[in-house]
Design a protein around this motif. Structure first.
Motif, PDB file in Angstrom:
ATOM      1  N   ASP A 209       9.552  -4.040   5.863  1.00 42.62           N
ATOM      2  CA  ASP A 209       9.584  -4.142   7.327  1.00 42.62           C
ATOM      3  C   ASP A 209       9.125  -2.870   8.023  1.00 42.62           C
ATOM      4  OD1 ASP A 209      10.438  -6.772   7.299  1.00 42.62           O
ATOM      5  OD2 ASP A 209      12.559  -6.208   7.290  1.00 42.62           O
ATOM      6  N   THR A 210       9.309  -1.717   7.381  1.00 41.86           N
ATOM      7  CA  THR A 210       8.911  -0.446   7.994  1.00 41.86           C
ATOM      8  C   THR A 210       8.150   0.408   6.996  1.00 41.86           C
ATOM      9  OG1 THR A 210      10.885   0.805   7.332  1.00 41.86           O
ATOM     10  CG2 THR A 210      11.027  -0.444   9.406  1.00 41.86           C
ATOM     11  N   ARG A 211       7.374   1.339   7.526  1.00 42.55           N
ATOM     12  CA  ARG A 211       6.639   2.266   6.662  1.00 42.55           C
ATOM     13  C   ARG A 211       7.608   3.184   5.914  1.00 42.55           C
ATOM     14  NH1 ARG A 211       1.374   3.605   5.881  1.00 42.55           N
ATOM     15  NH2 ARG A 211       1.047   5.614   4.898  1.00 42.55           N
ATOM     16  N   ILE A 212       8.697   3.559   6.569  1.00 43.49           N
ATOM     17  CA  ILE A 212       9.681   4.429   5.923  1.00 43.49           C
ATOM     18  C   ILE A 212      10.238   3.760   4.670  1.00 43.49           C
ATOM     19  CG2 ILE A 212      11.959   5.491   6.210  1.00 43.49           C
ATOM     20  CD1 ILE A 212      11.174   5.948   9.170  1.00 43.49           C
ATOM     21  N   GLU A 213      10.553   2.476   4.758  1.00 37.02           N
ATOM     22  CA  GLU A 213      11.033   1.743   3.580  1.00 37.02           C
ATOM     23  C   GLU A 213       9.953   1.681   2.501  1.00 37.02           C
ATOM     24  OE1 GLU A 213      14.014  -1.414   5.850  1.00 37.02           O
ATOM     25  OE2 GLU A 213      12.000  -2.043   5.312  1.00 37.02           O
ATOM     26  N   ALA A 214       8.715   1.447   2.916  1.00 36.13           N
ATOM     27  CA  ALA A 214       7.613   1.368   1.956  1.00 36.13           C
ATOM     28  C   ALA A 214       7.378   2.709   1.264  1.00 36.13           C
ATOM     29  CB  ALA A 214       6.334   0.898   2.651  1.00 36.13           C
ATOM     30  N   GLU A 215       7.468   3.808   2.032  1.00 37.37           N
ATOM     31  CA  GLU A 215       7.281   5.139   1.428  1.00 37.37           C
ATOM     32  C   GLU A 215       8.365   5.426   0.392  1.00 37.37           C
ATOM     33  OE1 GLU A 215       7.000   7.998   4.591  1.00 37.37           O
ATOM     34  OE2 GLU A 215       4.883   7.586   4.879  1.00 37.37           O
ATOM     35  N   ALA A 216       9.601   5.049   0.693  1.00 32.93           N
ATOM     36  CA  ALA A 216      10.685   5.260  -0.266  1.00 32.93           C
ATOM     37  C   ALA A 216      10.453   4.430  -1.534  1.00 32.93           C
ATOM     38  CB  ALA A 216      12.025   4.910   0.373  1.00 32.93           C
ATOM     39  N   ALA A 217      10.016   3.185  -1.355  1.00 36.61           N
ATOM     40  CA  ALA A 217       9.746   2.316  -2.501  1.00 36.61           C
ATOM     41  C   ALA A 217       8.554   2.837  -3.310  1.00 36.61           C
ATOM     42  CB  ALA A 217       9.484   0.893  -2.026  1.00 36.61           C
ATOM     43  N   GLU A 218       7.536   3.349  -2.609  1.00 37.60           N
ATOM     44  CA  GLU A 218       6.366   3.904  -3.294  1.00 37.60           C
ATOM     45  C   GLU A 218       6.789   5.071  -4.188  1.00 37.60           C
ATOM     46  OE1 GLU A 218       2.002   5.737  -2.123  1.00 37.60           O
ATOM     47  OE2 GLU A 218       3.730   6.248  -0.879  1.00 37.60           O
ATOM     48  N   LYS A 219       7.554   5.975  -3.631  1.00 36.25           N
ATOM     49  CA  LYS A 219       7.993   7.160  -4.374  1.00 36.25           C
ATOM     50  C   LYS A 219       8.800   6.762  -5.613  1.00 36.25           C
ATOM     51  CE  LYS A 219      10.344  11.577  -3.656  1.00 36.25           C
ATOM     52  NZ  LYS A 219      10.961  12.438  -2.637  1.00 36.25           N
TER      53      LYS A 219
END
Length: 131
Positions: free
Chosen positions: A91-101
């Motif tokens: 839903d958010t880029r912040i969530e995606a960045e955490a998942a990417e890392k």
């Protein structure tokens, strides 16, 4: 307020991306910053070779377009190895960045450098703390 925090590298990258007309123009394309509005729905994509080996993990608001850039426009020696991909939405880029890392650290794709435990995140972390 200077959104780059005075960082000349971020300012230069933003100018280059803007002049080149690249998607996600400006310094915000590097990563989400506290001073930026979150762009919203963001996809985490995984690129695989023909044998199903994970070769790269990334995030983008338009992952299909970003994958085309990896495949055709970036001068990476592995770009022709891309045979398939998956996309997981957040839903958010912040969530995606955490998942990417966490995904990069857990799954160890062959060609990621950022967040990969075998490489140092220092070159990126100093740029993303501006503001």
């Amino acid at each position: 307020m200077d959104p780059t925090g005075g960082d000349p590298h971020l300012r230069a990258l933003g100018a280059v991306r803007s002049c080149a007309g690249l998607p996600g123009r400006g310094v915000g394309a590097v990563t989400h910053q506290p001073w930026m509005p979150d762009p919203g729905r963001t996809g985490l994509y995984r690129l695989f070779d023909a044998s199903g080996v994970l070769i790269y993990i990334g995030i983008a608001t338009k992952p299909e377009e970003r994958i085309k850039v990896h495949r055709w426009e970036k001068p990476k020696p592995w770009r022709h190895d891309i045979a398939s991909h998956t996309v997981e939405w957040f839903d958010t880029r912040i969530e995606a960045e955490a998942a990417e890392k966490s995904s990069i650290r857990a799954e160890l794709p062959l060609h990621n450098r950022r967040h990969h435990p075998a490489y140092d995140d220092a070159p990126w972390s100093s740029r993303t703390q501006a503001a």
